[in-house]
Design an enzyme around this catalytic site. Structure first.
Site, mmCIF file in Angstrom:
data_model
loop_
_atom_site.group_PDB
_atom_site.id
_atom_site.type_symbol
_atom_site.label_atom_id
_atom_site.label_comp_id
_atom_site.label_asym_id
_atom_site.label_seq_id
_atom_site.Cartn_x
_atom_site.Cartn_y
_atom_site.Cartn_z
ATOM 1 N N LYS A 9 0.822 -1.207 0.000
ATOM 2 C CA LYS A 9 0.000 0.000 0.000
ATOM 3 C C LYS A 9 0.868 1.275 0.000
ATOM 4 C CE LYS A 9 -3.958 -2.163 2.388
ATOM 5 N NZ LYS A 9 -4.824 -2.076 3.612
ATOM 6 N N TYR A 49 -12.483 -2.600 -3.232
ATOM 7 C CA TYR A 49 -13.007 -2.558 -1.862
ATOM 8 C C TYR A 49 -14.535 -2.521 -1.836
ATOM 9 C CZ TYR A 49 -8.388 -2.000 0.330
ATOM 10 O OH TYR A 49 -7.096 -2.208 0.804
ATOM 11 N N PHE A 57 -15.680 3.684 7.118
ATOM 12 C CA PHE A 57 -14.312 4.036 6.730
ATOM 13 C C PHE A 57 -14.071 3.926 5.222
ATOM 14 C CE2 PHE A 57 -14.360 -0.468 8.015
ATOM 15 C CZ PHE A 57 -13.828 -1.089 6.887
ATOM 16 N N ARG A 85 -1.775 -14.251 4.282
ATOM 17 C CA ARG A 85 -2.434 -13.466 5.337
ATOM 18 C C ARG A 85 -1.737 -13.643 6.688
ATOM 19 N NH1 ARG A 85 -7.180 -10.734 4.213
ATOM 20 N NH2 ARG A 85 -8.026 -10.967 6.313
ATOM 21 N N ARG A 102 2.654 -6.521 9.516
ATOM 22 C CA ARG A 102 1.970 -5.471 10.289
ATOM 23 C C ARG A 102 2.475 -5.436 11.732
ATOM 24 N NH1 ARG A 102 -3.957 -7.001 7.784
ATOM 25 N NH2 ARG A 102 -3.943 -5.577 5.982
ATOM 26 N N ASN A 112 -1.977 0.173 7.421
ATOM 27 C CA ASN A 112 -1.546 -1.190 7.735
ATOM 28 C C ASN A 112 -0.747 -1.867 6.616
ATOM 29 O OD1 ASN A 112 -3.651 -1.783 6.048
ATOM 30 N ND2 ASN A 112 -4.871 -2.906 7.555
ATOM 31 N N HIS A 115 -2.106 -5.390 1.587
ATOM 32 C CA HIS A 115 -3.362 -6.121 1.367
ATOM 33 C C HIS A 115 -3.048 -7.529 0.897
ATOM 34 C CE1 HIS A 115 -7.331 -7.217 -0.221
ATOM 35 N NE2 HIS A 115 -6.665 -7.715 -1.256
ATOM 36 N N GLU A 126 -9.476 -10.711 -7.664
ATOM 37 C CA GLU A 126 -8.641 -9.533 -7.434
ATOM 38 C C GLU A 126 -7.419 -9.518 -8.356
ATOM 39 O OE1 GLU A 126 -7.803 -9.482 -3.222
ATOM 40 O OE2 GLU A 126 -9.866 -8.974 -2.710
HETATM 41 P P1 IDP Z 1 -7.707 -6.865 5.628
HETATM 42 O O1 IDP Z 1 -6.922 -5.844 4.845
HETATM 43 O O2 IDP Z 1 -6.899 -7.373 6.801
HETATM 44 O O3 IDP Z 1 -8.268 -7.962 4.777
HETATM 45 P P2 IDP Z 1 -10.433 -5.798 5.791
HETATM 46 O O4 IDP Z 1 -11.353 -6.043 6.932
HETATM 47 O O5 IDP Z 1 -10.700 -6.491 4.501
HETATM 48 O O6 IDP Z 1 -8.934 -6.098 6.305
HETATM 49 O O7 IDP Z 1 -10.408 -4.234 5.566
HETATM 50 C C1 IDP Z 1 -9.783 -3.694 4.398
HETATM 51 C C2 IDP Z 1 -8.958 -2.503 4.796
HETATM 52 O O8 IDP Z 1 -9.825 -1.476 5.254
HETATM 53 C C3 IDP Z 1 -7.998 -2.753 5.963
HETATM 54 O O9 IDP Z 1 -6.774 -3.322 5.564
HETATM 55 C C4 IDP Z 1 -7.808 -1.355 6.491
HETATM 56 O O10 IDP Z 1 -6.867 -0.622 5.700
HETATM 57 C C5 IDP Z 1 -9.188 -0.745 6.297
HETATM 58 N N1 IDP Z 1 -10.020 -0.873 7.489
HETATM 59 C C6 IDP Z 1 -10.647 -1.968 7.943
HETATM 60 N N2 IDP Z 1 -11.335 -1.736 9.075
HETATM 61 C C7 IDP Z 1 -11.142 -0.416 9.337
HETATM 62 C C8 IDP Z 1 -11.596 0.469 10.380
HETATM 63 O O11 IDP Z 1 -12.319 0.078 11.301
HETATM 64 N N3 IDP Z 1 -11.157 1.754 10.301
HETATM 65 C C9 IDP Z 1 -10.356 2.205 9.308
HETATM 66 N N4 IDP Z 1 -9.914 1.423 8.304
HETATM 67 C C10 IDP Z 1 -10.295 0.131 8.326
HETATM 68 MG MG MG Z 2 -9.743 -7.853 3.313
#
Ligand code: IDP
Ligand code: MG
Length: 150
Positions: A9, A49, A57, A85, A102, A112, A115, A126
């Site tokens: 990212k 997304y 968010f 993951r 992370r 973070n 992805h 994807e």
């Molecule tokens: P992942 O990247 O670990 O698969 P997901 O739940 O798919 O996590 O969420 C996608 C991305 O959205 C996360 O990597 C993060 O950057 C962002 N995200 C997820 N939950 C939140 C939140 O509660 N606040 C802000 N950003 C969030």
């Molecule tokens: Mg995800």
């Protein structure tokens, strides 16, 4: 063999962590079948997304992923989805295991670093969203493959 889409990212690229992150997936044994640097368009970000469209968010997530260049990789391997993951670590970096990307380099959920696809089906979708089939070296063989894959 499963396929997963990895996105290094914008924060990771800006912080000079691209090489470190690629290294971890390489070391894990996953085979890189596609890789490029690009700035994600709003359209592609919203498609990628889409499952988060209704979340509070979503706007900041699209803003974040489109804010600067990213490096995208398509990786192939046995259990590639779960393996990648695990290497990435929990979504909330403050709770991610030490030793994960992370857990070693990030603190906040909105920064973070990386992805990784969350299912076999999403891995295929994807990778296809980010790469034309001609950009992928699908099925190429590494000399070490028989020492990584049983
Ligand atoms: P992942 O990247 O670990 O698969 P997901 O739940 O798919 O996590 O969420 C996608 C991305 O959205 C996360 O990597 C993060 O950057 C962002 N995200 C997820 N939950 C939140 C939140 O509660 N606040 C802000 N950003 C969030
Ligand atoms: Mg995800």
């Amino acid at each position: 063999m499963e396929r997963t889409l990895i996105i290094v990212k914008p924060d990771a690229v800006q912080r000079g962590l691209t090489g470190e992150i690629i290294k971890r997936f390489e070391q894990r044994g996953l085979r890189i079948i596609g890789m490029k640097l690009l700035q994600v368009s709003r359209e592609l970000a919203e498609k990628h997304y889409d499952v988060h469209r209704e979340r509070p968010f979503f706007a900041s997530l699209v803003e974040y992923i489109t804010s600067a260049p990213v490096v995208v990789m398509a990786l192939e391997g046995s259990d590639a989805i779960v393996a990648a993951r695990t290497t990435i670590g929990a979504t909330k970096p403050s709770e991610a295991a030490a030793g994960s990307i992370r857990g070693d380099y990030a603190l906040e959920i909105g920064r973070n670093l990386v992805h990784g696809s969350d299912s076999v089906e999403n891995g295929e979708l994807e990778v296809a969203n980010f790469f034309a089939e001609a950009e992928l070296c699908g099925g190429w063989a590494r000399a070490v493959d028989r020492w990584v894959f049983e």
